[in-house]
Design an enzyme around this catalytic site. Structure first.
Site, PDB file in Angstrom:
ATOM      1  N   SER A  97       0.869  -1.192   0.000  1.00  0.00           N
ATOM      2  CA  SER A  97       0.000   0.000   0.000  1.00  0.00           C
ATOM      3  C   SER A  97       0.901   1.237   0.000  1.00  0.00           C
ATOM      4  O   SER A  97       2.087   1.148   0.351  1.00  0.00           O
ATOM      5  CB  SER A  97      -0.835  -0.021   1.282  1.00  0.00           C
ATOM      6  OG  SER A  97      -1.478   1.215   1.489  1.00  0.00           O
ATOM      7  N   TYR A 113      -2.000  -1.652  10.331  1.00  0.00           N
ATOM      8  CA  TYR A 113      -2.000  -1.663   8.868  1.00  0.00           C
ATOM      9  C   TYR A 113      -0.666  -1.148   8.335  1.00  0.00           C
ATOM     10  O   TYR A 113      -0.027  -1.774   7.488  1.00  0.00           O
ATOM     11  CB  TYR A 113      -3.168  -0.811   8.356  1.00  0.00           C
ATOM     12  CG  TYR A 113      -3.440  -0.927   6.876  1.00  0.00           C
ATOM     13  CD1 TYR A 113      -4.192  -1.986   6.369  1.00  0.00           C
ATOM     14  CD2 TYR A 113      -2.956   0.021   5.979  1.00  0.00           C
ATOM     15  CE1 TYR A 113      -4.448  -2.090   5.009  1.00  0.00           C
ATOM     16  CE2 TYR A 113      -3.217  -0.076   4.615  1.00  0.00           C
ATOM     17  CZ  TYR A 113      -3.971  -1.134   4.135  1.00  0.00           C
ATOM     18  OH  TYR A 113      -4.226  -1.237   2.784  1.00  0.00           O
TER      19      TYR A 113
HETATM   20  P1  NAD Z   1     -11.559  -6.123   0.005  1.00  0.00           P
HETATM   21  O1  NAD Z   1     -12.130  -5.977   1.377  1.00  0.00           O
HETATM   22  O2  NAD Z   1     -12.417  -5.833  -1.180  1.00  0.00           O
HETATM   23  O3  NAD Z   1     -10.946  -7.596  -0.179  1.00  0.00           O
HETATM   24  C1  NAD Z   1     -10.209  -8.221   0.824  1.00  0.00           C
HETATM   25  C2  NAD Z   1     -10.162  -9.703   0.560  1.00  0.00           C
HETATM   26  O4  NAD Z   1      -9.397 -10.325   1.623  1.00  0.00           O
HETATM   27  C3  NAD Z   1     -11.533 -10.369   0.558  1.00  0.00           C
HETATM   28  O5  NAD Z   1     -11.590 -11.366  -0.449  1.00  0.00           O
HETATM   29  C4  NAD Z   1     -11.594 -11.016   1.940  1.00  0.00           C
HETATM   30  O6  NAD Z   1     -12.448 -12.160   1.990  1.00  0.00           O
HETATM   31  C5  NAD Z   1     -10.134 -11.420   2.112  1.00  0.00           C
HETATM   32  N1  NAD Z   1      -9.811 -11.691   3.512  1.00  0.00           N
HETATM   33  C6  NAD Z   1     -10.046 -10.900   4.597  1.00  0.00           C
HETATM   34  N2  NAD Z   1      -9.679 -11.545   5.730  1.00  0.00           N
HETATM   35  C7  NAD Z   1      -9.197 -12.757   5.348  1.00  0.00           C
HETATM   36  C8  NAD Z   1      -8.687 -13.883   6.039  1.00  0.00           C
HETATM   37  N3  NAD Z   1      -8.628 -13.905   7.382  1.00  0.00           N
HETATM   38  N4  NAD Z   1      -8.298 -14.961   5.329  1.00  0.00           N
HETATM   39  C9  NAD Z   1      -8.405 -14.973   3.978  1.00  0.00           C
HETATM   40  N5  NAD Z   1      -8.889 -13.948   3.266  1.00  0.00           N
HETATM   41  C10 NAD Z   1      -9.284 -12.847   3.937  1.00  0.00           C
HETATM   42  O7  NAD Z   1     -10.253  -5.197   0.011  1.00  0.00           O
HETATM   43  P2  NAD Z   1      -9.338  -4.567  -1.152  1.00  0.00           P
HETATM   44  O8  NAD Z   1      -9.419  -3.098  -1.018  1.00  0.00           O
HETATM   45  O9  NAD Z   1      -9.591  -5.206  -2.464  1.00  0.00           O
HETATM   46  O10 NAD Z   1      -7.895  -4.966  -0.602  1.00  0.00           O
HETATM   47  C11 NAD Z   1      -7.021  -5.889  -1.227  1.00  0.00           C
HETATM   48  C12 NAD Z   1      -5.607  -5.551  -0.830  1.00  0.00           C
HETATM   49  O11 NAD Z   1      -5.262  -4.250  -1.326  1.00  0.00           O
HETATM   50  C13 NAD Z   1      -5.389  -5.487   0.692  1.00  0.00           C
HETATM   51  O12 NAD Z   1      -4.149  -6.074   1.029  1.00  0.00           O
HETATM   52  C14 NAD Z   1      -5.362  -3.995   0.970  1.00  0.00           C
HETATM   53  O13 NAD Z   1      -4.634  -3.685   2.113  1.00  0.00           O
HETATM   54  C15 NAD Z   1      -4.691  -3.485  -0.295  1.00  0.00           C
HETATM   55  N6  NAD Z   1      -4.925  -2.063  -0.544  1.00  0.00           N
HETATM   56  C16 NAD Z   1      -6.181  -1.561  -0.676  1.00  0.00           C
HETATM   57  C17 NAD Z   1      -6.339  -0.190  -0.888  1.00  0.00           C
HETATM   58  C18 NAD Z   1      -7.724   0.434  -1.031  1.00  0.00           C
HETATM   59  O14 NAD Z   1      -7.813   1.686  -0.989  1.00  0.00           O
HETATM   60  N7  NAD Z   1      -8.776  -0.347  -1.208  1.00  0.00           N
HETATM   61  C19 NAD Z   1      -5.215   0.652  -0.988  1.00  0.00           C
HETATM   62  C20 NAD Z   1      -3.953   0.087  -0.846  1.00  0.00           C
HETATM   63  C21 NAD Z   1      -3.803  -1.269  -0.627  1.00  0.00           C
END
Ligand code: NAD
Length: 257
Positions: free
Chosen positions: A139, A152
């Protein structure tokens, strides 16, 4: 179809960025393993949809990445993967002193320890196949901090360190290990933070997005899941053979500030 014959496991891929990455790699011909911990008929349907749409094999494996043995067994159950995308993540917004211990433990387990576990099991598979790609979704918070996001930020910084070590340990092999560092992207993970942040800043959703979130992101635009999956696809390509140990920003200028 540059990924025909390759198999990819994307953790946390039933939603948001993870599902977008799975769709992109499937569109390029890769067989796919989807993962989450929810194990619903809807999760399995996502795999069937991918398989039918892109004529690839797509299977869903349930594993709770808070648990080390499940993170390891997730990779073992695939028998073989060429591409590992460590994407699963959660967020909890609170000050350090109010952050519940179990939230700290879960966040470090899912976004840092699980990456160590899946990497440790996947590397021998990649060495045997003489090709591999590991892409860790970190991130902008892996490079800079914000208040109220201690676990985080710690996990996302940690995973960049782990990425560099894994890249050095494989540097002379046809395996690359990189981190991708997105800025704000509209997904359920971000949506869930909005009510807390609206309360914290006493703002409407629009005010919060315009004045707080986009304040961090100079482009004033959200990153899209599609753009992140495009970068992941590039990292899987031959042109990216010499990119390893990098933390690549895709954040509309956030970390240039
Ligand atoms: P999201 O909530 O849409 O998806 C998260 C996924 O992780 C889901 O499929 C969920 O079921 C899975 N998950 C959660 N807990 C779990 C567990 N205990 N075991 C297995 N799977 C689990 O989130 P997203 O925004 O698509 O995030 C995906 C990645 O991108 C993350 O690592 C997040 O930190 C990173 N990210 C997101 C953003 C943003 O602004 N959305 C920015 C930077 C980085």
């Amino acid at each position: 179809m540059e990924l025909l014959g390759k198999t990819a496991l994307i953790t946390g891929s039933t939603s948001g960025i993870g599902y977008s990455i799975a769709s992109k790699l499937a569109a390029k011909g890769a067989d796919i393993f989807l993962n989450s911990f929810t194990d619903t008929p809807g999760d399995r349907r996502l795999a069937t949809d991918l398989s039918q749409k892109h004529s690839v094999s797509a299977k869903y494996i349930s594993a709770d990445l808070r648990i080390a043995s499940q993170a390891r067994s997730l990779v073992t159950q695939t028998k073989h993967i060429d591409i590992l995308v460590n994407n699963a993540g959660i967020q909890h917004v609170s000050s350090i002193e109010a952050l519940p211990l179990e939230k700290w433990d879960d966040m470090i387990a899912i976004m840092l320890s699980a990456v160590f576990h899946t990497t440790a099991i996947a590397l021998p598979m990649m060495r045997k196949a003489k090709w591999g790609r590991i892409i860790n979704i970190s991130s902008a918070h892996g490079l800079v901090a914000s208040p109220q996001k201690a676990a985080y930020v710690a996990a996302k910084h940690g995973v960049i360190g782990l990425t560099k070590v894994a890249a050095l340990e494989t540097a002379e092999e046809p395996i690359t290990v990189n981190a991708v560092c997105p800025g704000f992207t509209e997904t359920p993970l971000l949506e869930k933070q909005i009510p807390t942040l609206m309360k914290q800043y006493s703002m409407t959703k629009k005010e919060l997005i315009d004045n707080i979130l986009m304040e961090r992101q100079p482009s004033k635009k959200f990153v899209t899941s599609e753009q992140i999956s495009g970068l992941v696809q590039f990292l899987c390509s031959k042109d990216a053979d010499q990119i390893t140990g990098s933390a690549i920003s895709i954040d509309g200028g956030w970390t240039a500030l």
